[in-house]
Write a protein that holds these residues in place. Structure first.
Motif, PDB file in Angstrom:
ATOM      1  N   MET A 123       0.669  -1.492  -0.207  1.00 18.27           N
ATOM      2  CA  MET A 123      -0.148  -0.661  -0.060  1.00 18.27           C
ATOM      3  C   MET A 123       1.055   0.809   0.295  1.00 18.27           C
ATOM      4  SD  MET A 123      -3.031   1.556   2.038  1.00 18.27           S
ATOM      5  CE  MET A 123      -1.803   1.269   4.441  1.00 18.27           C
ATOM      6  N   VAL A 124       0.263   2.269  -0.857  1.00 14.36           N
ATOM      7  CA  VAL A 124       0.468   3.485  -1.161  1.00 14.36           C
ATOM      8  C   VAL A 124      -0.150   4.635  -0.477  1.00 14.36           C
ATOM      9  CG1 VAL A 124       2.060   5.644  -2.757  1.00 14.36           C
ATOM     10  CG2 VAL A 124       2.738   2.882  -2.340  1.00 14.36           C
ATOM     11  N   THR A 125       0.296   5.254   0.325  1.00  6.26           N
ATOM     12  CA  THR A 125      -0.080   6.148   1.184  1.00  6.26           C
ATOM     13  C   THR A 125       0.687   7.539   0.701  1.00  6.26           C
ATOM     14  OG1 THR A 125      -0.753   5.506   3.418  1.00  6.26           O
ATOM     15  CG2 THR A 125      -1.257   7.824   3.325  1.00  6.26           C
ATOM     16  N   ARG A 135       5.424  10.971  -0.211  1.00 12.24           N
ATOM     17  CA  ARG A 135       4.639   9.163  -0.454  1.00 12.24           C
ATOM     18  C   ARG A 135       5.534   8.164   0.161  1.00 12.24           C
ATOM     19  NH1 ARG A 135       5.356   4.929  -5.026  1.00 12.24           N
ATOM     20  NH2 ARG A 135       5.308   3.415  -4.212  1.00 12.24           N
ATOM     21  N   PHE A 136       4.387   7.406   1.253  1.00 15.92           N
ATOM     22  CA  PHE A 136       4.758   6.851   2.269  1.00 15.92           C
ATOM     23  C   PHE A 136       4.372   5.284   1.856  1.00 15.92           C
ATOM     24  CE2 PHE A 136       3.934  10.753   3.912  1.00 15.92           C
ATOM     25  CZ  PHE A 136       4.987  10.925   4.882  1.00 15.92           C
ATOM     26  N   ASP A 137       5.860   4.582   2.023  1.00 18.29           N
ATOM     27  CA  ASP A 137       5.164   2.703   1.401  1.00 18.29           C
ATOM     28  C   ASP A 137       5.035   2.461   3.079  1.00 18.29           C
ATOM     29  OD1 ASP A 137       5.096   2.692  -1.646  1.00 18.29           O
ATOM     30  OD2 ASP A 137       7.150   3.828  -1.116  1.00 18.29           O
ATOM     31  N   GLU A 138       4.047   1.576   2.897  1.00 18.02           N
ATOM     32  CA  GLU A 138       3.594   0.454   4.140  1.00 18.02           C
ATOM     33  C   GLU A 138       3.986  -0.900   4.068  1.00 18.02           C
ATOM     34  OE1 GLU A 138      -0.247   1.515   5.480  1.00 18.02           O
ATOM     35  OE2 GLU A 138       0.018   2.803   4.411  1.00 18.02           O
ATOM     36  N   ARG A 139       4.907  -1.178   4.213  1.00 19.26           N
ATOM     37  CA  ARG A 139       5.567  -2.420   4.075  1.00 19.26           C
ATOM     38  C   ARG A 139       4.176  -3.367   4.732  1.00 19.26           C
ATOM     39  NH1 ARG A 139      10.910  -2.296   7.940  1.00 19.26           N
ATOM     40  NH2 ARG A 139       9.679  -2.653   8.692  1.00 19.26           N
ATOM     41  N   ASP A 140       3.683  -3.385   5.566  1.00 17.50           N
ATOM     42  CA  ASP A 140       2.776  -3.699   6.410  1.00 17.50           C
ATOM     43  C   ASP A 140       1.577  -3.304   6.766  1.00 17.50           C
ATOM     44  OD1 ASP A 140       4.665  -6.231   7.456  1.00 17.50           O
ATOM     45  OD2 ASP A 140       5.155  -4.365   8.306  1.00 17.50           O
ATOM     46  N   GLU A 149      -4.581  -7.095   6.085  1.00 15.73           N
ATOM     47  CA  GLU A 149      -4.526  -7.993   4.826  1.00 15.73           C
ATOM     48  C   GLU A 149      -5.766  -7.906   4.275  1.00 15.73           C
ATOM     49  OE1 GLU A 149      -4.321  -9.577   1.550  1.00 15.73           O
ATOM     50  OE2 GLU A 149      -2.429  -8.181   2.843  1.00 15.73           O
ATOM     51  N   PRO A 150      -7.376  -7.803   5.094  1.00 16.52           N
ATOM     52  CA  PRO A 150      -8.259  -7.234   4.413  1.00 16.52           C
ATOM     53  C   PRO A 150      -8.786  -5.668   4.000  1.00 16.52           C
ATOM     54  CG  PRO A 150      -8.216  -8.177   6.134  1.00 16.52           C
ATOM     55  CD  PRO A 150      -7.360  -8.016   6.452  1.00 16.52           C
ATOM     56  N   PHE A 151      -7.585  -5.093   4.694  1.00 13.59           N
ATOM     57  CA  PHE A 151      -7.888  -3.441   4.061  1.00 13.59           C
ATOM     58  C   PHE A 151      -7.243  -3.135   2.883  1.00 13.59           C
ATOM     59  CE2 PHE A 151      -6.341   0.940   3.945  1.00 13.59           C
ATOM     60  CZ  PHE A 151      -7.037   1.310   3.664  1.00 13.59           C
ATOM     61  N   ALA A 152      -5.648  -3.815   2.990  1.00  9.03           N
ATOM     62  CA  ALA A 152      -4.929  -3.638   1.684  1.00  9.03           C
ATOM     63  C   ALA A 152      -6.094  -4.437   0.389  1.00  9.03           C
ATOM     64  CB  ALA A 152      -3.442  -4.637   1.666  1.00  9.03           C
ATOM     65  N   GLN A 153      -6.345  -5.507   0.903  1.00  9.80           N
ATOM     66  CA  GLN A 153      -7.249  -6.245  -0.690  1.00  9.80           C
ATOM     67  C   GLN A 153      -8.283  -5.814  -0.587  1.00  9.80           C
ATOM     68  OE1 GLN A 153      -6.587  -9.592  -1.800  1.00  9.80           O
ATOM     69  NE2 GLN A 153      -7.577  -8.104  -3.617  1.00  9.80           N
ATOM     70  N   TRP A 154      -9.312  -4.161   0.325  1.00  9.04           N
ATOM     71  CA  TRP A 154      -9.927  -3.734  -0.521  1.00  9.04           C
ATOM     72  C   TRP A 154      -8.971  -2.525  -1.208  1.00  9.04           C
ATOM     73  CZ3 TRP A 154     -10.215   1.115   0.923  1.00  9.04           C
ATOM     74  CH2 TRP A 154     -11.117   2.040   1.050  1.00  9.04           C
TER      75      TRP A 154
END
Length: 103
Positions: free
Chosen positions: A1-3, A81-86, A89-94
């Motif tokens: 995910m990228v914020t 840009r902020f890359d998120e390593r962790d 999972e359900p949020f990342a899939q959505w």
């Protein structure tokens, strides 16, 4: 995910957030009101701004950035840009399901 961290004047923030979500460049954009103190053209400035936190994917980051620059009223918009390593999972899939270039 990228914020993506974006600041904008209140009058433009809603338009930017809605544009990014409507065009599927971001799954969600949070808007947080803030007061900013910064140096611009040699002078200290203080303004009300809105922090936008746009959740997107690595694949859509460049398109999101280009779109923000197109619609943003500042000559030099704040885009970080902020890359998120962790991620949860359900949020990342959505997020991955709704951030797409497909209708």
């Amino acid at each position: 995910m990228v914020t993506v961290y974006i600041t904008a004047p209140p009058t433009a923030a809603e338009h930017i957030a809605r544009t990014l979500v409507e065009e599927r460049l971001a799954a969600c954009v949070n808007r947080v009101a803030c007061d900013s103190v910064y140096r611009w053209e040699g002078a200290i400035q203080e303004d009300e701004e809105v922090v936008l936190l746009a959740k997107t994917t690595d694949e859509r980051y460049d398109a999101l950035t280009e779109r923000v620059v197109d619609v943003h009223p500042y000559d030099v918009p704040c885009l970080e840009r902020f890359d998120e390593r962790d991620s949860f999972e359900p949020f990342a899939q959505w997020r991955d399901d709704v951030v797409t270039d497909e209708e």
